[in-house]
Write a protein that holds these residues in place. Structure first.
Motif, PDB file in Angstrom:
ATOM      1  N   GLN A  71      50.594  41.990  38.142  1.00 23.12           N
ATOM      2  CA  GLN A  71      51.083  40.901  38.996  1.00 23.12           C
ATOM      3  C   GLN A  71      50.153  40.586  40.160  1.00 23.12           C
ATOM      4  N   ARG A  72      49.164  41.446  40.419  1.00 22.72           N
ATOM      5  CA  ARG A  72      48.328  41.302  41.614  1.00 22.72           C
ATOM      6  C   ARG A  72      47.562  39.972  41.571  1.00 22.72           C
ATOM      7  N   GLN A  73      47.864  39.073  42.541  1.00 20.23           N
ATOM      8  CA  GLN A  73      47.266  37.731  42.556  1.00 20.23           C
ATOM      9  C   GLN A  73      45.840  37.774  43.054  1.00 20.23           C
TER      10      GLN A  73
ATOM     11  N   GLY B 124      31.819  46.718  39.440  1.00 16.56           N
ATOM     12  CA  GLY B 124      32.777  45.795  40.052  1.00 16.56           C
ATOM     13  C   GLY B 124      32.894  46.006  41.555  1.00 16.56           C
ATOM     14  N   ASP B 125      34.110  45.740  42.067  1.00 15.53           N
ATOM     15  CA  ASP B 125      34.339  45.798  43.516  1.00 15.53           C
ATOM     16  C   ASP B 125      34.078  47.184  44.106  1.00 15.53           C
ATOM     17  N   ALA B 126      34.013  48.211  43.296  1.00 11.19           N
ATOM     18  CA  ALA B 126      33.675  49.550  43.812  1.00 11.19           C
ATOM     19  C   ALA B 126      32.250  49.558  44.359  1.00 11.19           C
TER      20      ALA B 126
ATOM     21  N   GLY C 152      33.554  37.219  42.208  1.00  6.24           N
ATOM     22  CA  GLY C 152      33.850  38.663  42.199  1.00  6.24           C
ATOM     23  C   GLY C 152      34.221  39.218  40.835  1.00  6.24           C
ATOM     24  N   LEU C 153      35.181  38.601  40.183  1.00  6.79           N
ATOM     25  CA  LEU C 153      35.615  39.081  38.874  1.00  6.79           C
ATOM     26  C   LEU C 153      34.496  38.936  37.844  1.00  6.79           C
ATOM     27  N   ASN C 154      33.749  37.863  37.977  1.00  5.41           N
ATOM     28  CA  ASN C 154      32.658  37.617  37.023  1.00  5.41           C
ATOM     29  C   ASN C 154      31.547  38.654  37.164  1.00  5.41           C
TER      30      ASN C 154
ATOM     31  N   ALA D 252      43.893  32.826  34.914  1.00  5.06           N
ATOM     32  CA  ALA D 252      44.124  33.747  36.026  1.00  5.06           C
ATOM     33  C   ALA D 252      43.745  35.178  35.671  1.00  5.06           C
ATOM     34  N   GLN D 253      43.244  35.890  36.682  1.00  3.64           N
ATOM     35  CA  GLN D 253      42.928  37.313  36.513  1.00  3.64           C
ATOM     36  C   GLN D 253      44.150  38.088  36.016  1.00  3.64           C
ATOM     37  N   THR D 254      45.337  37.722  36.520  1.00  3.79           N
ATOM     38  CA  THR D 254      46.565  38.403  36.077  1.00  3.79           C
ATOM     39  C   THR D 254      46.709  38.308  34.550  1.00  3.79           C
TER      40      THR D 254
ATOM     41  N   LEU E 158      42.090  55.943  33.960  1.00  2.00           N
ATOM     42  CA  LEU E 158      43.080  56.440  34.929  1.00  2.00           C
ATOM     43  C   LEU E 158      43.353  55.336  35.937  1.00  2.00           C
ATOM     44  N   GLU E 159      44.599  54.914  36.065  1.00  2.00           N
ATOM     45  CA  GLU E 159      44.949  53.852  37.017  1.00  2.00           C
ATOM     46  C   GLU E 159      46.016  54.391  37.984  1.00  2.00           C
ATOM     47  N   GLY E 160      45.735  54.272  39.265  1.00  2.00           N
ATOM     48  CA  GLY E 160      46.627  54.827  40.277  1.00  2.00           C
ATOM     49  C   GLY E 160      47.972  54.114  40.395  1.00  2.00           C
TER      50      GLY E 160
HETATM   51  P1  RFL Z   1      40.046  45.769  41.164  1.00  4.56           P
HETATM   52  O1  RFL Z   1      40.629  44.578  40.503  1.00  4.56           O
HETATM   53  O2  RFL Z   1      40.279  45.968  42.621  1.00  4.56           O
HETATM   54  O3  RFL Z   1      40.589  47.043  40.369  1.00  4.56           O
HETATM   55  C1  RFL Z   1      40.416  48.355  40.830  1.00  4.56           C
HETATM   56  C2  RFL Z   1      41.515  49.209  40.246  1.00  4.56           C
HETATM   57  O4  RFL Z   1      41.306  50.583  40.606  1.00  4.56           O
HETATM   58  C3  RFL Z   1      42.564  51.153  40.960  1.00  4.56           C
HETATM   59  N1  RFL Z   1      42.296  52.332  41.798  1.00  4.56           N
HETATM   60  C4  RFL Z   1      42.470  53.607  41.388  1.00  4.56           C
HETATM   61  N2  RFL Z   1      42.884  54.122  40.207  1.00  4.56           N
HETATM   62  C5  RFL Z   1      42.948  55.480  40.114  1.00  4.56           C
HETATM   63  N3  RFL Z   1      42.609  56.330  41.122  1.00  4.56           N
HETATM   64  C6  RFL Z   1      42.179  55.854  42.321  1.00  4.56           C
HETATM   65  N4  RFL Z   1      41.847  56.683  43.282  1.00  4.56           N
HETATM   66  C7  RFL Z   1      42.085  54.440  42.487  1.00  4.56           C
HETATM   67  N5  RFL Z   1      41.702  53.617  43.513  1.00  4.56           N
HETATM   68  C8  RFL Z   1      41.835  52.354  43.082  1.00  4.56           C
HETATM   69  C9  RFL Z   1      43.287  50.014  41.670  1.00  4.56           C
HETATM   70  O5  RFL Z   1      44.698  50.215  41.679  1.00  4.56           O
HETATM   71  C10 RFL Z   1      42.879  48.833  40.789  1.00  4.56           C
HETATM   72  O6  RFL Z   1      43.782  48.621  39.722  1.00  4.56           O
HETATM   73  O7  RFL Z   1      38.462  45.849  40.938  1.00  4.56           O
HETATM   74  P2  RFL Z   1      37.532  45.320  39.722  1.00  4.56           P
HETATM   75  O8  RFL Z   1      38.077  45.763  38.395  1.00  4.56           O
HETATM   76  O9  RFL Z   1      36.164  45.667  40.108  1.00  4.56           O
HETATM   77  O10 RFL Z   1      37.716  43.735  39.717  1.00  4.56           O
HETATM   78  C11 RFL Z   1      37.228  42.956  40.781  1.00  4.56           C
HETATM   79  C12 RFL Z   1      38.104  41.700  40.965  1.00  4.56           C
HETATM   80  O11 RFL Z   1      39.462  42.085  41.039  1.00  4.56           O
HETATM   81  C13 RFL Z   1      37.693  40.911  42.221  1.00  4.56           C
HETATM   82  O12 RFL Z   1      36.284  40.894  42.366  1.00  4.56           O
HETATM   83  C14 RFL Z   1      38.175  39.443  42.162  1.00  4.56           C
HETATM   84  O13 RFL Z   1      39.567  39.360  42.192  1.00  4.56           O
HETATM   85  C15 RFL Z   1      37.584  38.640  43.332  1.00  4.56           C
HETATM   86  N6  RFL Z   1      38.109  37.248  43.409  1.00  4.56           N
HETATM   87  C16 RFL Z   1      37.603  36.266  42.601  1.00  4.56           C
HETATM   88  N7  RFL Z   1      36.673  36.551  41.674  1.00  4.56           N
HETATM   89  C17 RFL Z   1      36.231  35.569  40.817  1.00  4.56           C
HETATM   90  O14 RFL Z   1      35.352  35.860  39.989  1.00  4.56           O
HETATM   91  N8  RFL Z   1      36.717  34.292  40.855  1.00  4.56           N
HETATM   92  C18 RFL Z   1      37.666  33.925  41.758  1.00  4.56           C
HETATM   93  O15 RFL Z   1      38.114  32.787  41.705  1.00  4.56           O
HETATM   94  C19 RFL Z   1      38.122  34.912  42.696  1.00  4.56           C
HETATM   95  N9  RFL Z   1      39.061  34.616  43.602  1.00  4.56           N
HETATM   96  C20 RFL Z   1      39.106  36.949  44.349  1.00  4.56           C
HETATM   97  C21 RFL Z   1      39.559  35.596  44.429  1.00  4.56           C
HETATM   98  C22 RFL Z   1      39.676  37.916  45.173  1.00  4.56           C
HETATM   99  C23 RFL Z   1      40.642  37.571  46.082  1.00  4.56           C
HETATM  100  N10 RFL Z   1      41.187  38.603  46.881  1.00  4.56           N
HETATM  101  C24 RFL Z   1      42.583  38.818  47.033  1.00  4.56           C
HETATM  102  C25 RFL Z   1      40.327  39.681  47.320  1.00  4.56           C
HETATM  103  C26 RFL Z   1      40.527  35.242  45.333  1.00  4.56           C
HETATM  104  C27 RFL Z   1      41.060  36.200  46.198  1.00  4.56           C
HETATM  105  C28 RFL Z   1      42.057  35.736  47.215  1.00  4.56           C
END
Ligand code: RFL
Ligand code: PHB
Length: 391
Positions: A41-43, A285-287, A298-300, A101-103, A31-33
């Motif tokens: 597209q989210r950078q 993950g980020d949760a 973070g992504l890793n 890229a994550q995208t 389920l994706e909101g």
């Molecule tokens: P995401 O990617 O935030 O995805 C969560 C998804 O859940 C959806 N969602 C819902 N869906 C349904 N019902 C709800 N109630 C919902 N609430 C939320 C959201 O719409 C979304 O689609 O978490 P996930 O999958 O845990 O992935 C984590 C990564 O995205 C994050 O850790 C990384 O982007 C962090 N990060 C980096 N990580 C790396 O490993 N290497 C990097 O070089 C790196 N650079 C970065 C980064 C994060 C950045 N920002 C913007 C925070 C650089 C930046 C600038």
């Protein structure tokens, strides 16, 4: 609706989990909101650790990454107007990282899921999680204007830092640990070939700057800025001038300028919630954890969590064994805290802190010189940056 594993969120964690479960014969619904375009597209991240790239390949999702990604064998640390290269394979026994890229990773996983996997619903926002303590788990969600219920055996909250899943674990059962930093990153995407072959992490008296890339044509650059910065206060020329100052070296290196196509500000935060499981609810993950992006972790971490979880769920599916599921939170948190340690180290080593005394600033430079001069110190950085073992 009914499934075995209900996944909330189609970021890297949710999509990779769905893919791994599909390959293991375990059914799931994602389920994706948000809508598909927004998610694609989210950078965000740009660097995949070797273990992440290997996990994507093993999941049958690495073909485009291997064609279009760029393998990097090191990074440059730049300070005191000089560059210092850290060679990864030489000091880690052959490890490297991938610029992809994550995208793009998200696009690949979405296409595979829609083609081969279970249901992936966009614009399906989870609004409540029920029954995780009494073995009757369900997610209530709103899709196409209608509230529906997804009944499942296991719920996985992959809904990022602003999601709802972790609040289903009662406050009395969870602990959280947090550090806020007194600065943010202004990130820009620019249509100009990178001015470097490998990433440059620069420390200067005016603050941190990072030169990264998305491809041979597109540069990604970041500047340390004060919290609360409005990107509108940073016209393109001011950004390039500040980057020039922070990257300045005593050689003929120069930063190429080009049209800026995106600009945003991200606060720096370290944060962990424990445990990563409550009854039938698992967080990934980020949760469950946020790291400041200086360590590119973070992504890793998100991928490492779901690799561990998918293996545990596959085990349960095949044999009924629960041991690996029971160990999930403990297994992941060990790695999460190593990543927290490394990310906060990279962040404090490379940024200037408004509270610094002149003494603090000199100690920071001494720390950076130590990394550049000592094989042991640079090996510590390289091992963490290229990724600790998963599991
Ligand atoms: P995401 O990617 O935030 O995805 C969560 C998804 O859940 C959806 N969602 C819902 N869906 C349904 N019902 C709800 N109630 C919902 N609430 C939320 C959201 O719409 C979304 O689609 O978490 P996930 O999958 O845990 O992935 C984590 C990564 O995205 C994050 O850790 C990384 O982007 C962090 N990060 C980096 N990580 C790396 O490993 N290497 C990097 O070089 C790196 N650079 C970065 C980064 C994060 C950045 N920002 C913007 C925070 C650089 C930046 C600038
Ligand atoms: C990025 O390319 O967006 C990136 C690279 C390395 C980092 C953080 C972000 O440490």
């Amino acid at each position: 609706m009914r499934t075995t594993v209900g996944i909330i969120g189609a970021g890297p964690a949710g999509l990779m989990l769905a893919r791994l479960l599909h390959r293991a014969g375990v059914d799931s619904v994602v389920l994706e909101g948000r809508d598909r375009r927004y998610v694609e597209q989210r950078q965000r991240a740009g660097i995949l650790e070797q273990g992440t790239a290997d996990a994507l390949r093993a999941a049958g999702a690495g073909a485009r990454m291997d064609r279009e990604g760029i393998v990097h064998h090191g990074i440059e640390l730049r300070f005191d107007r000089r560059g210092h290269r850290i060679d990864f394979p030489g000091i880690t026994g052959g490890r490297s990282v991938m610029v992809y890229a994550q995208t793009e990773m998200v696009k690949d996983l979405i296409a595979l899921q829609l083609d081969e996997g279970g249901p992936l619903l966009f614009e399906a926002r989870a609004v409540a999680i029920e029954g995780v303590a009494d073995g009757n788990p369900a997610v209530r969600f709103v899709h196409a204007g209608r509230e529906q219920t997804l009944h499942c055996e296991i719920i996985v909250g992959c809904d990022g830092f602003h999601g709802i899943a972790r609040d289903a674990n009662p406050a009395a059962e969870r602990r959280s640990y947090e550090r806020q930093y007194p600065y943010s990153w202004l990130g820009v995407l620019a249509d100009v070939p990178p001015s470097c072959e490998e990433l440059i992490y620069a420390h200067s008296p005016r603050g941190f700057a990072l030169h990264s890339m998305r491809s041979h044509q597109v540069s990604r650059l970041y500047l340390q800025v004060p919290n609360g910065t409005d990107p509108a206060d940073w016209p393109d020329e001011r950004i390039w001038d500040e980057l020039d100052t922070r990257f300045a070296v005593d050689s003929d290196w120069r930063l190429e300028r080009g049209p800026v196509t995106a600009k945003s500000v991200t606060p720096m935060r370290s944060w962990v919630t424990e445990p990563m499981r409550y009854g039938s609810l698992f967080l990934a993950g980020d949760a469950a954890h946020i790291v400041p992006p200086t360590g590119a972790e973070g992504l890793n971490l998100a991928v490492a969590d779901v690799v561990v979880l998918a293996e545990a769920l596959a085990d349960r599916h095949a044999t009924g064994a629960q041991e690996r599921l029971d160990a999930y939170s403990r297994t992941c948190l060990r790695r999460v805290w190593q990543a927290q340690h490394f990310s906060s180290f990279m962040t404090t080593a490379l940024h200037t802190d408004p509270g610094d005394t002149p003494f603090d600033a000199r100690v920071r430079l001494a720390r950076l010189h130590r990394i550049a001069d000592s094989t042991a110190a640079s090996a510590e950085l390289a091992e963490n940056y290229t990724g600790l073992p998963i599991g």
